[in-house]
Scaffold this active site. Sequence first.
Site, mmCIF file in Angstrom:
data_model
loop_
_atom_site.group_PDB
_atom_site.id
_atom_site.type_symbol
_atom_site.label_atom_id
_atom_site.label_comp_id
_atom_site.label_asym_id
_atom_site.label_seq_id
_atom_site.Cartn_x
_atom_site.Cartn_y
_atom_site.Cartn_z
ATOM 1 N N ARG A 40 32.987 62.167 -14.818
ATOM 2 C CA ARG A 40 34.180 62.844 -15.276
ATOM 3 C C ARG A 40 35.395 62.619 -14.376
ATOM 4 N NH1 ARG A 40 30.870 68.252 -17.059
ATOM 5 N NH2 ARG A 40 30.199 68.237 -14.920
ATOM 6 N N GLY A 41 35.133 62.322 -13.115
ATOM 7 C CA GLY A 41 36.212 62.337 -12.113
ATOM 8 C C GLY A 41 37.431 61.490 -12.415
ATOM 9 N N ASP A 99 32.525 56.803 -2.331
ATOM 10 C CA ASP A 99 32.069 57.505 -1.135
ATOM 11 C C ASP A 99 30.917 56.659 -0.560
ATOM 12 O OD1 ASP A 99 30.841 59.433 0.522
ATOM 13 O OD2 ASP A 99 31.389 61.080 -0.766
ATOM 14 N N THR A 100 29.669 56.972 -0.919
ATOM 15 C CA THR A 100 28.544 56.152 -0.440
ATOM 16 C C THR A 100 28.540 54.762 -1.082
ATOM 17 O OG1 THR A 100 27.068 56.913 -2.193
ATOM 18 C CG2 THR A 100 27.078 58.196 -0.156
ATOM 19 N N THR A 103 27.190 55.067 -6.694
ATOM 20 C CA THR A 103 27.545 55.164 -8.120
ATOM 21 C C THR A 103 28.101 53.835 -8.620
ATOM 22 O OG1 THR A 103 28.058 57.502 -7.829
ATOM 23 C CG2 THR A 103 28.966 56.429 -9.796
#
Length: 173
Positions: A40-41, A99-100, A103
């Site tokens: 969704r971001g 981030d990591t 995804t």
Amino acid sequence: MITGKPLFTVEHIQNRVKELASKISEDYEGKELFSVGILRGAFMFFADIVKLIQIPMTIDFINVSSYAKTASTGEITVHTDLRDDIAGKHVLLIEDIIDTGLTLRHIREMLLKRDPASLKICVFLDKKSRRIVEVPLDYVGFEIPNEYVVGYGLDYENKFRNLPYIAIFKKDT
Ligand code: PRP
């Protein structure tokens, strides 16, 4: 709670989105784009940037979420896949934050198997210091420090996504 001044104001965000859109429009001149918003971001960044990209395009969305962000085996769930076939298309993945990297790596590998003509990644925020796996990024809005950020699509427990600016979030203690 939201702390202090916005990390990026509405104006700051809009200026950077314009710059990214110009660069993308230049790079894809003469081609047709298949833009993919990662929900969704990315909903707000996606809506802003596609308005400014001056290349014919079709759009689609993929809805995914990640779990266990600290483990290198972090689990990615695909809630809703793309609706269209991407074989032979110039795919541009549009994401709010990396981030990591888990995804984007997962989505990238999944979509590359579908034989797109090309696949590039545009991410608005890059929290580089948290990376576990490397993912090639083609367009980056801002690199940010290792702080929890909300707003402009980004959430804390699915809240604050509607803020038009980006702020640092600290849990109440
Ligand atoms: C957030 C964000 C990215 C991902 C980045 O999504 O929107 O998709 O985490 O983290 P990573 O690089 O460590 O994988 P989330 O899974 O929270 O789902 P959401 O987009 O619905 O908020």
